[in-house]
Design a protein around this motif. Structure first.
Motif, PDB file in Angstrom:
ATOM      1  N   LEU A 303       0.814  -1.216   0.000  1.00 16.19           N
ATOM      2  CA  LEU A 303       0.000   0.000   0.000  1.00 16.19           C
ATOM      3  C   LEU A 303       0.847   1.266   0.000  1.00 16.19           C
ATOM      4  O   LEU A 303       0.480   2.266  -0.613  1.00 16.19           O
ATOM      5  CB  LEU A 303      -0.928   0.012   1.217  1.00 16.19           C
ATOM      6  CG  LEU A 303      -1.926  -1.135   1.339  1.00 16.19           C
ATOM      7  CD1 LEU A 303      -2.775  -0.953   2.590  1.00 16.19           C
ATOM      8  CD2 LEU A 303      -2.806  -1.219   0.114  1.00 16.19           C
ATOM      9  N   SER A 304       1.976   1.257   0.698  1.00 19.16           N
ATOM     10  CA  SER A 304       2.803   2.457   0.838  1.00 19.16           C
ATOM     11  C   SER A 304       4.250   2.044   1.052  1.00 19.16           C
ATOM     12  O   SER A 304       4.539   0.917   1.444  1.00 19.16           O
ATOM     13  CB  SER A 304       2.299   3.324   1.998  1.00 19.16           C
ATOM     14  OG  SER A 304       2.254   2.555   3.204  1.00 19.16           O
ATOM     15  N   PRO A 318      -1.737  -4.165   4.027  1.00 23.41           N
ATOM     16  CA  PRO A 318      -2.982  -4.248   4.813  1.00 23.41           C
ATOM     17  C   PRO A 318      -2.832  -5.049   6.102  1.00 23.41           C
ATOM     18  O   PRO A 318      -3.727  -5.020   6.951  1.00 23.41           O
ATOM     19  CB  PRO A 318      -3.952  -4.944   3.849  1.00 23.41           C
ATOM     20  CG  PRO A 318      -3.372  -4.787   2.500  1.00 23.41           C
ATOM     21  CD  PRO A 318      -1.897  -4.756   2.706  1.00 23.41           C
ATOM     22  N   THR A 343      -3.484  -1.810   8.879  1.00 26.64           N
ATOM     23  CA  THR A 343      -3.556  -1.279   7.516  1.00 26.64           C
ATOM     24  C   THR A 343      -2.760   0.018   7.459  1.00 26.64           C
ATOM     25  O   THR A 343      -3.189   1.058   7.986  1.00 26.64           O
ATOM     26  CB  THR A 343      -5.008  -1.030   7.094  1.00 26.64           C
ATOM     27  OG1 THR A 343      -5.725  -2.263   7.124  1.00 26.64           O
ATOM     28  CG2 THR A 343      -5.079  -0.448   5.674  1.00 26.64           C
ATOM     29  N   ARG A 345      -1.685   2.886   5.509  1.00 29.30           N
ATOM     30  CA  ARG A 345      -2.146   3.587   4.311  1.00 29.30           C
ATOM     31  C   ARG A 345      -1.126   4.566   3.770  1.00 29.30           C
ATOM     32  O   ARG A 345      -1.138   4.888   2.576  1.00 29.30           O
ATOM     33  CB  ARG A 345      -3.459   4.314   4.613  1.00 29.30           C
ATOM     34  CG  ARG A 345      -4.525   3.385   5.188  1.00 29.30           C
ATOM     35  CD  ARG A 345      -5.824   4.090   5.501  1.00 29.30           C
ATOM     36  NE  ARG A 345      -6.541   4.447   4.290  1.00 29.30           N
ATOM     37  CZ  ARG A 345      -6.866   5.672   3.967  1.00 29.30           C
ATOM     38  NH1 ARG A 345      -6.526   6.674   4.769  1.00 29.30           N
ATOM     39  NH2 ARG A 345      -7.522   5.928   2.850  1.00 29.30           N
ATOM     40  N   SER A 346      -0.231   5.090   4.594  1.00 30.15           N
ATOM     41  CA  SER A 346       0.769   6.055   4.138  1.00 30.15           C
ATOM     42  C   SER A 346       1.955   6.028   5.089  1.00 30.15           C
ATOM     43  O   SER A 346       1.837   5.615   6.253  1.00 30.15           O
ATOM     44  CB  SER A 346       0.174   7.464   4.060  1.00 30.15           C
ATOM     45  OG  SER A 346      -0.349   7.854   5.316  1.00 30.15           O
ATOM     46  N   THR A 359      -2.707   5.202   9.668  1.00 31.56           N
ATOM     47  CA  THR A 359      -3.623   4.060   9.744  1.00 31.56           C
ATOM     48  C   THR A 359      -5.051   4.568   9.793  1.00 31.56           C
ATOM     49  O   THR A 359      -5.308   5.777   9.753  1.00 31.56           O
ATOM     50  CB  THR A 359      -3.334   3.199  10.986  1.00 31.56           C
ATOM     51  OG1 THR A 359      -3.800   3.896  12.163  1.00 31.56           O
ATOM     52  CG2 THR A 359      -1.843   2.914  11.127  1.00 31.56           C
ATOM     53  N   ARG A 360      -5.969   3.628   9.933  1.00 31.18           N
ATOM     54  CA  ARG A 360      -7.386   4.007  10.040  1.00 31.18           C
ATOM     55  C   ARG A 360      -7.756   4.437  11.452  1.00 31.18           C
ATOM     56  O   ARG A 360      -8.869   4.937  11.672  1.00 31.18           O
ATOM     57  CB  ARG A 360      -8.249   2.830   9.626  1.00 31.18           C
ATOM     58  CG  ARG A 360      -8.087   2.425   8.174  1.00 31.18           C
ATOM     59  CD  ARG A 360      -8.848   1.165   7.853  1.00 31.18           C
ATOM     60  NE  ARG A 360      -8.367   0.032   8.637  1.00 31.18           N
ATOM     61  CZ  ARG A 360      -8.837  -1.222   8.535  1.00 31.18           C
ATOM     62  NH1 ARG A 360      -9.797  -1.485   7.676  1.00 31.18           N
ATOM     63  NH2 ARG A 360      -8.341  -2.202   9.295  1.00 31.18           N
ATOM     64  N   GLY A 391      -4.637   9.871   5.781  1.00 29.09           N
ATOM     65  CA  GLY A 391      -4.406   9.697   4.352  1.00 29.09           C
ATOM     66  C   GLY A 391      -2.966   9.975   3.993  1.00 29.09           C
ATOM     67  O   GLY A 391      -2.029   9.561   4.683  1.00 29.09           O
ATOM     68  N   THR A 392      -2.763  10.716   2.927  1.00 16.85           N
ATOM     69  CA  THR A 392      -1.409  11.000   2.448  1.00 16.85           C
ATOM     70  C   THR A 392      -0.665  11.893   3.431  1.00 16.85           C
ATOM     71  O   THR A 392      -1.270  12.655   4.204  1.00 16.85           O
ATOM     72  CB  THR A 392      -1.475  11.678   1.065  1.00 16.85           C
ATOM     73  OG1 THR A 392      -0.162  11.830   0.549  1.00 16.85           O
ATOM     74  CG2 THR A 392      -2.153  13.042   1.158  1.00 16.85           C
ATOM     75  N   GLU A 532      -5.693   0.599  -4.755  1.00 17.67           N
ATOM     76  CA  GLU A 532      -5.248   0.123  -3.444  1.00 17.67           C
ATOM     77  C   GLU A 532      -4.014   0.854  -2.938  1.00 17.67           C
ATOM     78  O   GLU A 532      -3.716   0.819  -1.730  1.00 17.67           O
ATOM     79  CB  GLU A 532      -4.947  -1.379  -3.509  1.00 17.67           C
ATOM     80  CG  GLU A 532      -6.170  -2.258  -3.689  1.00 17.67           C
ATOM     81  CD  GLU A 532      -6.639  -2.352  -5.127  1.00 17.67           C
ATOM     82  OE1 GLU A 532      -7.638  -3.040  -5.384  1.00 17.67           O
ATOM     83  OE2 GLU A 532      -5.991  -1.722  -5.998  1.00 17.67           O
ATOM     84  N   THR A 534      -0.956   4.252  -2.882  1.00 20.57           N
ATOM     85  CA  THR A 534      -0.929   5.710  -2.743  1.00 20.57           C
ATOM     86  C   THR A 534      -0.778   6.395  -4.096  1.00 20.57           C
ATOM     87  O   THR A 534      -1.126   7.569  -4.220  1.00 20.57           O
ATOM     88  CB  THR A 534       0.247   6.125  -1.853  1.00 20.57           C
ATOM     89  OG1 THR A 534       1.479   5.711  -2.474  1.00 20.57           O
ATOM     90  CG2 THR A 534       0.141   5.490  -0.477  1.00 20.57           C
TER      91      THR A 534
END
Length: 914
Positions: A303-304, A318, A343, A345-346, A359-360, A391-392, A532, A534
């Motif tokens: 993912l990143s 993830p 997860t 994400r960045s 993360t979330r 997010g980013t 999925e 970045t």
């Protein structure tokens, strides 16, 4: 996250990097007349021309148009050797003469025009003009004819196996620096590179270093000609494979990653390129070799990713975070080590080597010591973040340094001292979540939201700067190239924005920009992102930008970025009326009346990306504004009204440069004859004449009505005069006699007078009724002779002893004729009784073969017609003449004082016979 600016500008890519060259070819299957291309040229109007052994071909980037002896009489042979484009037109050399194309006309030159021979070998631009080499020697064009000339020093030559080129200091040795074989064509391009066509391929030589590179796409092909066009594309004519073009594209790809859905890409500290994919984990490019250094990731879905120390990388999946070292060793970090959510994400790397993970369930700050021990700290909205869904991220430097984090509620800034500030739409951000963050080359922070609104951070807030028109093609990531541009990674494609063009937007108002993006036509292997990952682009130390795509990576060389600044020429290629092609002229083209469909085919002559050329057109005199035609190369108009029009078309190349003038075509739609001025004038005159005629007819009708009314009044006056007046006069005389007889005591005689008076009144009423209602007089038994007899027998005329004589063959006449004849008779007898003091009256009615003749004669005192005409109140004679005229008859009156009176009426029988 990208490399530092010093690293980014520390190395250069190769300006002759052939990986950025795209290749395309055309042969007879695509419309080329023949596959041996001996000459290539580009004329001032933008067309590319190819000389083949089967004739001349004109190319617009999509279609070929052939010219040869079958189309043009100037060509005596289709075996062409060479081309030369000059200001005055295109010169074409053949085995049977020289042909010049000027405008749309072709003219042939041979020995008669001064050529040394009609078999042309080559064409050159010499110091004194056009030079033509033939089998009979050299000839020079002096502007009117060819004259003999000395041999021209060639632009290149091979002597003792050494290639030398005019204007280039060094030479190349065949079989050593150059491949073995025969040199057939040489072209020095605008960058100074030497393109050498050989009997078995094409090579490019650097004039400074002498380095030579072979073009793989043409390996083994016999090259006959090479030409660089106005946009920097290189055209190559071959012996057997047709026409080729080599274009320098904005993007290249890596063949080892073809078809791989790439989610993220970074450059490690040792210069190796790491690529994460959606399904296959990690790939690494080091020293030109691809490998798969790590298999033990928490998940093969990457993912990143960001670089770590000593050539390693941090990888988010993830199912957790992975620290991958350069030797392929993997340290996995999951919720067991304290992650609030697995997860990742960045990611972002801090200056001290620690890493931030989004993360979330919050933002995680991790440190790993030399022994591999992990310390984890989590920040959430409770600590001042805008939200927990991360997010980013961007690790910034300078005055705006620190970590910028996109959250579900805007963007948060964690300063170097640890303080947190959050910003939302009320602080100038666009609507929706933040999709991308980047730092410009001057340190400014730029943010894009999902509404495709670009904002810049200034004075503790954001200023909205740029709105992309297409909000469906959303920005997914953004990076600065350190050279004054922001690169936006869209859902589909990549868009470059110059920061210099953004400053007025920040200072004044939000600018609007089209969301047109570079894509497949610019060299990207795939224009779409992988949802999925970045999709964050990465700027390498060599100045290349690597973009993840669904089909591999797209790489752009920002230091040698090809920008097409040439406005594309535009040409109108065909004009069709009802699908029938018309000759194109510079003057006014007339479209005859009754034609309903006009079609104009045009071409923007940009050869970098012909499929990406966009058009606008307008028909002046009909359209109020430009029509955006997109990539469509045809305009159609139907049922244009008569008038003069001017069609204009302009084109935009793949880099957004519009043509300045475009192409025009003037035309005139001829009106049908019923809409021309002379027809309108005639029509107006005819309508005017018709209206005048109707007016005159109306006047005539009114006059006829007036005449009819007047005639009826006259008739009634005559009827009254001939009936009622006479009867009243008779009655008056009888009453006078009655009074005299009563006075003298003659009772019996008076009674007889009363009876006669009554009879006169009764007869007068009957005559009046007959005159008023115009009862038909010729009922059964009521013929004209009968009525004449009744008239003569009336008591009122007893004093003149009238006698009636009828002769000839009786014929029935029209009622009005018989009535008028009867009234004339009655008037004549009344005149004899009242004015002539006659004692006898003779009436004769004669039916002759051609006329009815009436004669009324008396033995009275007579009269003078002139004296009678001057008496007021007497209309008897006038009425008789009017009656005679109304039935087409003639009336003669003969009278003298003391000699009686004769009235003669003649009526032609064809005027009144039924």
């Amino acid at each position: 996250m990208s490399a530092t600016w010093g690293q980014a500008l520390s190395a250069n890519t190769d300006p002759l990097d052939l990986r950025y060259l795209s290749h395309q070819s055309w042969s007879t299957e695509q419309g080329l007349p023949q596959s041996s291309v001996h000459g290539i040229a580009q004329t001032k109007d933008g067309f590319v021309w190819a000389a083949t052994e089967g004739g001349l071909a004109r190319f617009d980037g999509v279609n070929f148009t052939a010219f040869g002896h079958a189309e043009q009489q100037a060509f005596k042979s289709d075996d062409l050797c060479c081309l030369l484009a000059r200001e005055a037109g295109l010169w074409v050399g053949s085995s049977n003469g020289l042909v010049r194309r000027q405008g749309d006309k072709f003219q042939r030159y041979g020995v008669a025009e001064g050529l040394a021979s009609e078999f042309v070998l080559s064409l050159s631009d010499g110091p004194r003009g056009l030079m033509v080499e033939t089998t009979g020697g050299w000839s020079r064009w002096d502007g009117a004819k060819f004259v003999a000339a000395q041999n021209l020093e060639p632009a290149w030559k091979v002597v003792d196996g050494q290639l030398s080129v005019r204007g280039v200091a060094r030479t190349w040795k065949l079989g050593e620096e150059l491949p073995a074989g025969r040199v057939t064509a040489v072209e020095v391009d605008r960058e100074g590179s030497v393109w050498v066509g050989m009997s078995k391929g094409l090579v490019i030589a650097d004039r400074e270093s002498g380095a030579v590179k072979s073009v793989d796409a043409l390996k083994g092909s016999g090259v006959l000609s090479v030409m660089e066009d106005a946009e920097g594309n290189h055209w190559v004519g071959t012996e057997t494979t047709g026409l080729h073009v080599l274009r320098r594209l904005k993007f290249r790809s890596e063949g080892a990653l073809a078809g791989t859905p790439v989610t993220v890409v970074v450059q490690a500290s040792d210069g190796a390129m790491w690529v994460g994919s959606r399904d296959d984990g990690l790939r690494r490019l080091r020293n030109g070799v691809w490998d798969e250094p790590a298999k033990a990731l928490t998940s093969q879905v990457v993912l990143s990713m960001v670089p770590s120390e000593a050539g390693g990388v941090w990888v988010g999946t993830p199912d957790g975070l992975n620290l991958v070292r350069s030797d392929g060793n993997v340290q996995r970090i999951t919720s067991a080590e304290g992650l609030p959510d697995e997860t990742i994400r960045s990611l972002a790397v801090a200056p001290d080597g620690s890493v931030w993970a989004g993360t979330r369930r919050g933002l995680v700050h991790l440190r790993v010591d030399a022994a591999g021990r992990v310390s984890v700290k989590t920040l959430t909205s409770m600590d001042g973040l805008g939200g927990d869904l991360i997010g980013t991220m961007l690790m910034a430097r300078g005055a705006n340094g620190g970590l910028w984090v996109a959250t579900s509620q805007g963007v948060s800034h964690i300063a170097q001292d640890g303080t947190i500030a959050s910003y939302t739409a009320k602080d100038g951000l666009g609507d929706g979540i933040v999709k991308a963050i980047a730092q410009g080359n001057r340190g400014g922070i730029w943010v894009v939201t999902e509404a495709n609104l670009l904002s810049r951070f200034e004075d503790n807030g954001f200023v909205r700067a740029l709105q992309l028109e297409d909000r469906e093609n959303k920005v997914e990531a953004m990076v600065s190239d350190g050279r004054g541009s922001l690169w936006l990674r869209m859902d589909r494609g990549v868009k470059q924005i110059l920061l210099s063009e953004m400053r007025p937007c920040v200072a004044n108002a939000v600018c609007i920009a089209k969301a047109d993006a570079d894509g497949l036509a610019d060299g990207m292997p795939n224009s779409e992102v992988v949802p999925e990952g970045t999709s964050q682009p990465w700027l390498t130390t060599s100045g290349e930008l690597w973009f993840p795509t669904r089909g591999g990576v797209a790489v752009a060389d920002t230091l040698h970025l090809p920008l097409n600044r040439v406005p594309p020429p535009v040409a109108i290629e065909r004009f069709l009326i009802d699908d029938v092609a018309q000759p194109l002229t510079d003057g006014l083209i007339e479209v005859k009346a009754g034609r309903s469909r006009l079609t104009l085919e045009y071409a923007g002559l940009s050869f970098v990306a012909p499929g990406e050329v966009r058009y606008r057109f307008m028909l002046e005199g009909f359209d109020d504004h430009w029509t955006d035609a997109g990539v469509r190369r045809v305009a159609t108009y139907t049922n244009l009204p008569p008038g003069k029009y001017r069609f204009r078309v302009i084109a935009m190349n793949d880099d957004g440069v519009w043509s300045t003038e475009g192409a025009t075509l003037s035309l005139r739609v001829v009106p049908p004859f019923w809409r021309r001025w002379w027809f309108v004038a005639i029509f107006v005159l005819l309508v005017g004449a018709l209206l005048a005629g109707l007016y005159l007819l109306r006047l005539r009708r009114l006059r006829q009505q007036f005449d009819a009314v007047l005639a009826e009044r006259n008739r009634m006056a005559r009827e009254i005069h001939d009936t009622l007046t006479q009867d009243f006069v008779g009655t008056s005389l009888q009453l006078d006699l009655l009074a005299a007889h009563l006075k003298s005591g003659r009772i019996e005689t008076a009674i007889e007078d009363v009876r006669r008076t009554r009879l006169l009144v009764t007869e007068g009423l009957e005559e009046a009724r007959r005159s008023i209602w115009e009862l038909r007089a010729n009922q059964a038994g009521d013929t004209l002779p009968t009525r004449m007899s009744n008239l003569v027998d009336r008591d009122r005329f007893a004093a003149i002893s009238p006698q009636l004589k009828v002769g000839g063959a009786y014929r029935v006449l029209e009622a009005r004729v018989e009535r008028e004849v009867l009234r004339i008779t009655q008037e004549a007898m009344a005149n004899a009784l009242q004015h002539a003091q006659a004692s006898h009256c003779w009436v004769e009615l004669q039916y002759a073969s051609d006329a009815l003749v009436l004669t009324v004669r008396d033995n009275g005192v007579g009269f003078s017609e002139e004296v009678a005409a001057r008496k007021d109140g007497h209309f008897g004679l006038v009425g008789m003449r009017e009656r005679a005229s109304s039935i087409g008859g003639t009336l003669d009156i003969a009278s003298e004082p003391g000699a009686g009176t004769t009235v003669n009426l003649r009526v032609p029988l064809d005027a009144g016979t039924r």
